[in-house]
Design a protein around this motif. Structure first.
Motif, PDB file in Angstrom:
ATOM      1  N   ASP A   1      35.234 -35.721  -5.012  1.00 15.48           N
ATOM      2  CA  ASP A   1      34.119 -36.486  -4.442  1.00 15.48           C
ATOM      3  C   ASP A   1      32.838 -35.659  -4.393  1.00 15.48           C
ATOM      4  OD1 ASP A   1      35.735 -38.677  -4.078  1.00 15.48           O
ATOM      5  OD2 ASP A   1      36.159 -38.271  -1.963  1.00 15.48           O
ATOM      6  N   LEU A   2      32.979 -34.337  -4.493  1.00 23.42           N
ATOM      7  CA  LEU A   2      31.803 -33.472  -4.492  1.00 23.42           C
ATOM      8  C   LEU A   2      30.963 -33.677  -5.752  1.00 23.42           C
ATOM      9  CD1 LEU A   2      33.447 -30.176  -3.148  1.00 23.42           C
ATOM     10  CD2 LEU A   2      31.968 -31.754  -1.894  1.00 23.42           C
ATOM     11  N   GLY A   3      31.619 -34.142  -6.801  1.00 22.02           N
ATOM     12  CA  GLY A   3      30.909 -34.473  -8.037  1.00 22.02           C
ATOM     13  C   GLY A   3      30.594 -33.291  -8.927  1.00 22.02           C
ATOM     14  N   ILE A   4      29.967 -32.266  -8.368  1.00 16.48           N
ATOM     15  CA  ILE A   4      29.601 -31.078  -9.134  1.00 16.48           C
ATOM     16  C   ILE A   4      29.620 -29.874  -8.201  1.00 16.48           C
ATOM     17  CG2 ILE A   4      27.123 -31.513  -8.779  1.00 16.48           C
ATOM     18  CD1 ILE A   4      26.719 -30.367 -11.635  1.00 16.48           C
ATOM     19  N   VAL A   5      30.234 -28.778  -8.673  1.00 21.22           N
ATOM     20  CA  VAL A   5      30.442 -27.604  -7.840  1.00 21.22           C
ATOM     21  C   VAL A   5      30.127 -26.351  -8.651  1.00 21.22           C
ATOM     22  CG1 VAL A   5      32.138 -26.264  -6.541  1.00 21.22           C
ATOM     23  CG2 VAL A   5      32.230 -28.747  -6.479  1.00 21.22           C
TER      24      VAL A   5
ATOM     25  N   PHE B   1      33.825 -33.349 -13.043  1.00 21.14           N
ATOM     26  CA  PHE B   1      35.135 -33.980 -13.149  1.00 21.14           C
ATOM     27  C   PHE B   1      35.182 -34.910 -14.354  1.00 21.14           C
ATOM     28  CE2 PHE B   1      37.683 -37.822 -12.038  1.00 21.14           C
ATOM     29  CZ  PHE B   1      38.932 -37.242 -12.190  1.00 21.14           C
ATOM     30  N   ASN B   2      36.259 -34.810 -15.116  1.00 21.14           N
ATOM     31  CA  ASN B   2      36.425 -35.645 -16.306  1.00 21.14           C
ATOM     32  C   ASN B   2      37.814 -36.270 -16.338  1.00 21.14           C
ATOM     33  OD1 ASN B   2      35.848 -36.836 -18.778  1.00 21.14           O
ATOM     34  ND2 ASN B   2      36.462 -35.041 -19.962  1.00 21.14           N
TER      35      ASN B   2
ATOM     36  N   SER C   1      39.696 -31.451 -15.607  1.00 22.32           N
ATOM     37  CA  SER C   1      40.600 -32.531 -15.195  1.00 22.32           C
ATOM     38  C   SER C   1      40.848 -32.422 -13.698  1.00 22.32           C
ATOM     39  CB  SER C   1      41.927 -32.417 -15.948  1.00 22.32           C
ATOM     40  OG  SER C   1      42.593 -31.218 -15.587  1.00 22.32           O
ATOM     41  N   ILE C   2      41.464 -33.482 -13.127  1.00 20.56           N
ATOM     42  CA  ILE C   2      41.755 -33.459 -11.695  1.00 20.56           C
ATOM     43  C   ILE C   2      42.723 -32.328 -11.345  1.00 20.56           C
ATOM     44  CG2 ILE C   2      43.698 -35.079 -11.800  1.00 20.56           C
ATOM     45  CD1 ILE C   2      42.542 -36.298  -9.157  1.00 20.56           C
ATOM     46  N   ALA C   3      43.581 -31.954 -12.316  1.00 18.49           N
ATOM     47  CA  ALA C   3      44.517 -30.852 -12.072  1.00 18.49           C
ATOM     48  C   ALA C   3      43.767 -29.543 -11.851  1.00 18.49           C
ATOM     49  CB  ALA C   3      45.480 -30.724 -13.247  1.00 18.49           C
ATOM     50  N   VAL C   4      42.644 -29.350 -12.552  1.00 19.81           N
ATOM     51  CA  VAL C   4      41.830 -28.155 -12.374  1.00 19.81           C
ATOM     52  C   VAL C   4      41.193 -28.157 -10.989  1.00 19.81           C
ATOM     53  CG1 VAL C   4      39.714 -26.997 -13.150  1.00 19.81           C
ATOM     54  CG2 VAL C   4      41.381 -27.827 -14.834  1.00 19.81           C
ATOM     55  N   TRP C   5      40.645 -29.307 -10.609  1.00 24.62           N
ATOM     56  CA  TRP C   5      40.009 -29.411  -9.295  1.00 24.62           C
ATOM     57  C   TRP C   5      41.017 -29.147  -8.171  1.00 24.62           C
ATOM     58  CZ3 TRP C   5      34.952 -31.067  -7.674  1.00 24.62           C
ATOM     59  CH2 TRP C   5      34.040 -31.194  -8.729  1.00 24.62           C
ATOM     60  N   ARG C   6      42.207 -29.725  -8.298  1.00 27.07           N
ATOM     61  CA  ARG C   6      43.221 -29.542  -7.261  1.00 27.07           C
ATOM     62  C   ARG C   6      43.652 -28.087  -7.155  1.00 27.07           C
ATOM     63  NH1 ARG C   6      46.796 -34.923  -8.811  1.00 27.07           N
ATOM     64  NH2 ARG C   6      45.572 -36.442  -7.577  1.00 27.07           N
TER      65      ARG C   6
END
Length: 212
Positions: free
Chosen positions: A201-205, A103-104, A189-194
């Motif tokens: 909170d997983l940090g790395i996936v 996450f960045n 970005s958070i948009a990618v994660w969402r």
């Protein structure tokens, strides 16, 4: 005709038929014994030197050695929040390249450090954007390119490459005093994660990615 003479005739026909389809370096007596544009040279079917398109080579083609799936090795180490390897390369890009999604924060003052390498600007985290490890970033060659990211839950998202996740340097203001990236990072970005249905909170996936 005796049985012996009949069998001898059949054997002769079989041998002649076999020679008629001789491939490269196969045995021959006349040009008719060779297949296609091959001619009989010194008892073996070979290229016709008067024909532009070659069919045979003087030696059988060698079998190439298997290409290692990942020949990328560290080019040194750096003491930055501990000792970390320096990478100027990344694993090969394929149609399904294994990676680690991190996450960045691409906004000014975020943990991404300085402005994005591609355009010298900060970005809104609602944009679906990523930074790639140094090897994958390829000296800005992937700036502005779209990649497809796939999570293990089956969800996918396309995102634009805007920055480098530096695998060679760290522990300075430009890199938000963070350690160098590993060489297999897609920093989203958070948009990618969402979009992938993942919690930061997983940090790395683990994910896979490819060029669009």
């Amino acid at each position: 005709m005796s049985n012996l003479a009949f069998l001898s005739l059949i054997f002769t026909i079989f041998i002649s038929t076999s020679n008629a389809i001789s491939q490269c370096n196969g045995p021959c007596k006349t040009w008719d014994d060779c297949d296609g544009q091959l001619i009989c040279i010194n008892g073996k079917c070979n290229d016709d030197p008067n024909v532009g398109t070659k069919i045979c080579k003087s030696n059988p083609p060698s079998v190439p050695s298997p290409t290692p799936t990942n020949t990328c090795r560290p080019s040194g180490t750096i003491n930055c929040n501990g000792v970390h390897p320096i990478y100027r390369c990344s694993p090969p890009v394929t149609s399904s390249t294994p990676a680690q999604l991190t996450f960045n924060d691409f906004s000014e003052g975020g943990d991404g450090g300085g402005p994005s390498s591609c355009d010298g600007k900060y970005h809104n985290n609602n944009e679906r954007i990523v930074a790639l490890s140094t090897g994958w970033f390829a000296g800005r060659l992937r700036c502005g390119k779209m990649i497809l990211i796939r999570a293990n839950n089956g969800k996918t998202v396309t995102a634009k490459v805007v920055d480098e996740c530096d695998s060679t340097m760290g522990c300075d203001a430009e890199h938000a005093f963070q350690s160098p990236c590993k060489n297999n990072i897609v920093d989203g970005s958070i948009a990618v994660w969402r979009a992938l249905g993942l919690n930061t909170d997983l940090g790395i996936v683990p994910v896979t990615w490819s060029m669009v």
